[in-house]
Design a protein around this motif. Structure first.
Motif, PDB file in Angstrom:
ATOM      1  N   THR A 143      73.850  71.498  88.966  1.00 61.65           N
ATOM      2  CA  THR A 143      73.651  70.620  87.811  1.00 61.65           C
ATOM      3  C   THR A 143      73.512  71.448  86.534  1.00 61.65           C
ATOM      4  OG1 THR A 143      72.533  68.971  89.200  1.00 61.65           O
ATOM      5  CG2 THR A 143      72.187  68.824  86.820  1.00 61.65           C
ATOM      6  N   GLY A 144      72.782  72.557  86.652  1.00 65.54           N
ATOM      7  CA  GLY A 144      72.664  73.449  85.502  1.00 65.54           C
ATOM      8  C   GLY A 144      74.003  74.030  85.104  1.00 65.54           C
ATOM      9  N   ILE A 145      74.798  74.414  86.100  1.00 59.21           N
ATOM     10  CA  ILE A 145      76.132  74.933  85.816  1.00 59.21           C
ATOM     11  C   ILE A 145      76.978  73.873  85.121  1.00 59.21           C
ATOM     12  CG2 ILE A 145      78.273  75.799  86.849  1.00 59.21           C
ATOM     13  CD1 ILE A 145      76.003  77.812  86.842  1.00 59.21           C
ATOM     14  N   TYR A 146      76.828  72.604  85.527  1.00 51.99           N
ATOM     15  CA  TYR A 146      77.590  71.517  84.890  1.00 51.99           C
ATOM     16  C   TYR A 146      77.275  71.433  83.399  1.00 51.99           C
ATOM     17  CZ  TYR A 146      78.759  66.827  83.327  1.00 51.99           C
ATOM     18  OH  TYR A 146      79.241  65.773  82.597  1.00 51.99           O
ATOM     19  N   PHE A 147      75.993  71.502  83.055  1.00 46.27           N
ATOM     20  CA  PHE A 147      75.632  71.445  81.645  1.00 46.27           C
ATOM     21  C   PHE A 147      76.152  72.666  80.883  1.00 46.27           C
ATOM     22  CE2 PHE A 147      72.434  68.334  83.084  1.00 46.27           C
ATOM     23  CZ  PHE A 147      72.621  67.356  82.108  1.00 46.27           C
ATOM     24  N   LEU A 148      76.214  73.805  81.580  1.00 49.76           N
ATOM     25  CA  LEU A 148      76.704  75.014  80.938  1.00 49.76           C
ATOM     26  C   LEU A 148      78.201  74.945  80.661  1.00 49.76           C
ATOM     27  CD1 LEU A 148      74.695  77.627  83.011  1.00 49.76           C
ATOM     28  CD2 LEU A 148      74.557  77.372  80.555  1.00 49.76           C
ATOM     29  N   VAL A 149      78.955  74.321  81.553  1.00 50.26           N
ATOM     30  CA  VAL A 149      80.415  74.264  81.394  1.00 50.26           C
ATOM     31  C   VAL A 149      80.910  72.828  81.435  1.00 50.26           C
ATOM     32  CG1 VAL A 149      80.930  76.547  82.288  1.00 50.26           C
ATOM     33  CG2 VAL A 149      80.694  74.660  83.872  1.00 50.26           C
ATOM     34  N   LYS A 150      80.210  71.937  80.790  1.00 49.74           N
ATOM     35  CA  LYS A 150      80.628  70.551  80.683  1.00 49.74           C
ATOM     36  C   LYS A 150      82.055  70.504  80.162  1.00 49.74           C
ATOM     37  CE  LYS A 150      78.689  66.149  79.100  1.00 49.74           C
ATOM     38  NZ  LYS A 150      77.658  65.517  78.240  1.00 49.74           N
ATOM     39  N   PRO A 151      82.924  69.686  80.764  1.00 46.74           N
ATOM     40  CA  PRO A 151      84.348  69.715  80.414  1.00 46.74           C
ATOM     41  C   PRO A 151      84.646  69.698  78.923  1.00 46.74           C
ATOM     42  CG  PRO A 151      84.002  68.292  82.301  1.00 46.74           C
ATOM     43  CD  PRO A 151      82.635  68.738  81.847  1.00 46.74           C
ATOM     44  N   ASP A 152      83.908  68.917  78.135  1.00 54.31           N
ATOM     45  CA  ASP A 152      84.220  68.877  76.712  1.00 54.31           C
ATOM     46  C   ASP A 152      83.785  70.136  75.981  1.00 54.31           C
ATOM     47  OD1 ASP A 152      81.532  68.367  77.080  1.00 54.31           O
ATOM     48  OD2 ASP A 152      81.364  67.083  75.318  1.00 54.31           O
ATOM     49  N   LYS A 153      83.079  71.034  76.693  1.00 54.90           N
ATOM     50  CA  LYS A 153      82.678  72.310  76.096  1.00 54.90           C
ATOM     51  C   LYS A 153      83.546  73.457  76.584  1.00 54.90           C
ATOM     52  CE  LYS A 153      79.163  70.510  73.931  1.00 54.90           C
ATOM     53  NZ  LYS A 153      79.163  70.398  72.466  1.00 54.90           N
ATOM     54  N   LEU A 282      79.838  81.258  71.701  1.00 58.57           N
ATOM     55  CA  LEU A 282      78.847  80.258  71.319  1.00 58.57           C
ATOM     56  C   LEU A 282      77.850  80.010  72.440  1.00 58.57           C
ATOM     57  CD1 LEU A 282      81.174  77.663  69.543  1.00 58.57           C
ATOM     58  CD2 LEU A 282      79.788  79.483  68.500  1.00 58.57           C
ATOM     59  N   PHE A 283      76.603  79.758  72.061  1.00 52.95           N
ATOM     60  CA  PHE A 283      75.542  79.460  73.032  1.00 52.95           C
ATOM     61  C   PHE A 283      74.729  78.306  72.467  1.00 52.95           C
ATOM     62  CE2 PHE A 283      71.446  80.287  75.215  1.00 52.95           C
ATOM     63  CZ  PHE A 283      71.908  80.361  76.522  1.00 52.95           C
ATOM     64  N   SER A 284      75.095  77.079  72.849  1.00 54.18           N
ATOM     65  CA  SER A 284      74.502  75.869  72.288  1.00 54.18           C
ATOM     66  C   SER A 284      73.179  75.531  72.953  1.00 54.18           C
ATOM     67  CB  SER A 284      75.469  74.696  72.458  1.00 54.18           C
ATOM     68  OG  SER A 284      75.658  74.418  73.828  1.00 54.18           O
ATOM     69  N   SER A 285      72.485  74.521  72.383  1.00 57.17           N
ATOM     70  CA  SER A 285      71.236  74.057  72.990  1.00 57.17           C
ATOM     71  C   SER A 285      71.510  73.462  74.371  1.00 57.17           C
ATOM     72  CB  SER A 285      70.562  73.022  72.083  1.00 57.17           C
ATOM     73  OG  SER A 285      71.439  71.937  71.829  1.00 57.17           O
ATOM     74  N   GLN A 286      72.678  72.842  74.547  1.00 61.51           N
ATOM     75  CA  GLN A 286      73.050  72.312  75.866  1.00 61.51           C
ATOM     76  C   GLN A 286      73.200  73.442  76.875  1.00 61.51           C
ATOM     77  OE1 GLN A 286      76.239  69.210  76.467  1.00 61.51           O
ATOM     78  NE2 GLN A 286      77.284  70.933  77.428  1.00 61.51           N
ATOM     79  N   SER A 287      73.766  74.563  76.428  1.00 64.33           N
ATOM     80  CA  SER A 287      73.908  75.707  77.315  1.00 64.33           C
ATOM     81  C   SER A 287      72.545  76.257  77.707  1.00 64.33           C
ATOM     82  CB  SER A 287      74.748  76.801  76.644  1.00 64.33           C
ATOM     83  OG  SER A 287      76.055  76.338  76.389  1.00 64.33           O
ATOM     84  N   LEU A 288      71.614  76.291  76.755  1.00 65.68           N
ATOM     85  CA  LEU A 288      70.264  76.761  77.051  1.00 65.68           C
ATOM     86  C   LEU A 288      69.602  75.866  78.090  1.00 65.68           C
ATOM     87  CD1 LEU A 288      67.926  78.683  76.487  1.00 65.68           C
ATOM     88  CD2 LEU A 288      67.240  77.175  74.605  1.00 65.68           C
ATOM     89  N   LEU A 289      69.778  74.554  77.947  1.00 67.59           N
ATOM     90  CA  LEU A 289      69.225  73.617  78.925  1.00 67.59           C
ATOM     91  C   LEU A 289      69.828  73.875  80.299  1.00 67.59           C
ATOM     92  CD1 LEU A 289      67.633  71.066  79.725  1.00 67.59           C
ATOM     93  CD2 LEU A 289      69.613  69.720  78.973  1.00 67.59           C
ATOM     94  N   GLY A 290      71.145  74.070  80.344  1.00 66.26           N
ATOM     95  CA  GLY A 290      71.797  74.346  81.615  1.00 66.26           C
ATOM     96  C   GLY A 290      71.298  75.620  82.263  1.00 66.26           C
ATOM     97  N   ALA A 291      71.052  76.648  81.432  1.00 62.25           N
ATOM     98  CA  ALA A 291      70.561  77.912  81.960  1.00 62.25           C
ATOM     99  C   ALA A 291      69.184  77.737  82.602  1.00 62.25           C
ATOM    100  CB  ALA A 291      70.489  78.956  80.845  1.00 62.25           C
ATOM    101  N   VAL A 292      68.320  76.960  81.947  1.00 66.80           N
ATOM    102  CA  VAL A 292      66.979  76.721  82.481  1.00 66.80           C
ATOM    103  C   VAL A 292      67.066  75.956  83.809  1.00 66.80           C
ATOM    104  CG1 VAL A 292      64.797  75.520  82.095  1.00 66.80           C
ATOM    105  CG2 VAL A 292      65.871  76.793  80.227  1.00 66.80           C
ATOM    106  N   ILE A 293      67.901  74.931  83.856  1.00 65.66           N
ATOM    107  CA  ILE A 293      68.059  74.149  85.083  1.00 65.66           C
ATOM    108  C   ILE A 293      68.587  75.034  86.213  1.00 65.66           C
ATOM    109  CG2 ILE A 293      69.305  72.229  86.155  1.00 65.66           C
ATOM    110  CD1 ILE A 293      69.264  70.831  83.438  1.00 65.66           C
TER     111      ILE A 293
END
Length: 306
Positions: A143-153, A282-293
């Motif tokens: 799930t964390g990986i998904y937030f890190l590489v969400k398709p639109d990103k 780029l390292f967005s807030s969404q990526s940070l959330l994914g990294a934590v998860i």
């Protein structure tokens, strides 16, 4: 560092275990950036092959000089097969993928590796079901990986086509790496240092043969390489191959697949931080959330190992 010649039967020393894990977590996380630097202006397969040939020569020579017995023909064959899976196929695919997608994205896609490790170990190799906690950790990590590489990103430099090629190469490399990792404890391998050396020599020379067939290079093209590429290659030789790969080879024989797979969740975080700092990624807030998860998943898989 020694690789066992039989499947895990006793618990490894905890200091050695966590030293090896730390090495794989952080040194391998940095390799994505240095592979990018190494291949910016040089053919990727050629540079990757030289990296492993040099590292393998050093490891094999050190092992023999320190009294390690020669490997038997069977051990050479087994180590060679593992080396081709891990280095020729898996690392070759990764090196090519970095020509299409950013280093952070490639590292994040590497987070799919535990899916192959745990699934193949369950369905084919050991036929052993992971613990419930490990499975929960796997789901959370993915799930964390998904937030890190969400398709639109998932934005590379070459558009959708390049993204698909890069992602496909990393995925196929993950499959080959998982097969090689799970095969290692089940074949006859020599002691750790000489085993790693043979794997790198065989994998590197096979990769060089492929490079000479498909890339515009000669065996001496390294003489024309820029300083940045050569320096990056030697960083990868020492820290990525000799230290990092030897640690991974030891873990493959002495740690559970659940624990070993956790490095694929930590590497992306390290790779993304380095990519932001040194490659302008780029390292967005969404990526940070994914990294934590993803790190939460690491903790649960570690606690859930058998």
């Amino acid at each position: 560092m020694q690789v066992a010649t039989s499947p895990l039967t006793t618990a490894p020393n905890r200091v050695t275990l966590w030293s090896a894990l730390t090495s794989v977590y952080f040194l391998w996380g940095s390799t994505y950036l240095f592979i990018h630097f190494m291949t910016e202006r040089m053919p990727p397969l050629y540079m990757a092959s030289l990296r492993y040939i040099i590292a393998g020569t050093l490891l094999y020579g050190y092992a023999r000089l320190t009294g390690t017995p020669r490997a038997t023909r069977t051990e050479w064959k087994s180590a060679g097969i593992v080396g081709i899976l891990l280095l020729t196929v898996a690392n070759g695919c990764l090196t090519l993928a970095l020509q299409y997608i950013p280093t952070g994205v490639a590292a994040l896609l590497g987070g799919l590796l535990p899916v192959f490790l745990l699934t193949l170990n369950w369905a084919s190799f050991a036929r052993k079901r992971p613990t419930n906690l490990a499975l929960v950790g796997l789901v959370i990590g993915l799930t964390g990986i998904y937030f890190l590489v969400k398709p639109d990103k998932l934005q590379g430099t070459g558009g959708l086509h390049a993204n698909l090629i890069g992602a496909g190469l990393v995925t196929f490399g993950n499959f080959a790496w998982a097969v090689g990792t799970l095969l290692a404890p089940r074949v006859s391998l020599p002691s750790g240092t000489i085993s790693s050396g043979i794997q790198m020599l065989v994998g590197g020379f096979v990769l060089l043969a492929i490079s000479l067939c498909v890339e515009p290079v000669t065996p001496w093209s390294i003489l024309d390489a820029p300083t940045k590429a050569v320096g990056s290659m030697f960083y990868l030789v020492v820290f990525g191959s000799i230290i990092g790969f030897s640690s991974y080879a030891w873990l493959a024989r002495n740690a559970s697949p659940q624990l070993l797979s956790t490095y694929a969740f930590v590497n992306p975080v390290v790779a993304m931080l380095l990519g932001v700092t040194f490659a302008g990624e780029l390292f967005s807030s969404q990526s940070l959330l994914g990294a934590v998860i993803a790190l939460v998943g690491v903790i649960l898989i570690t606690l859930g190992r058998k």
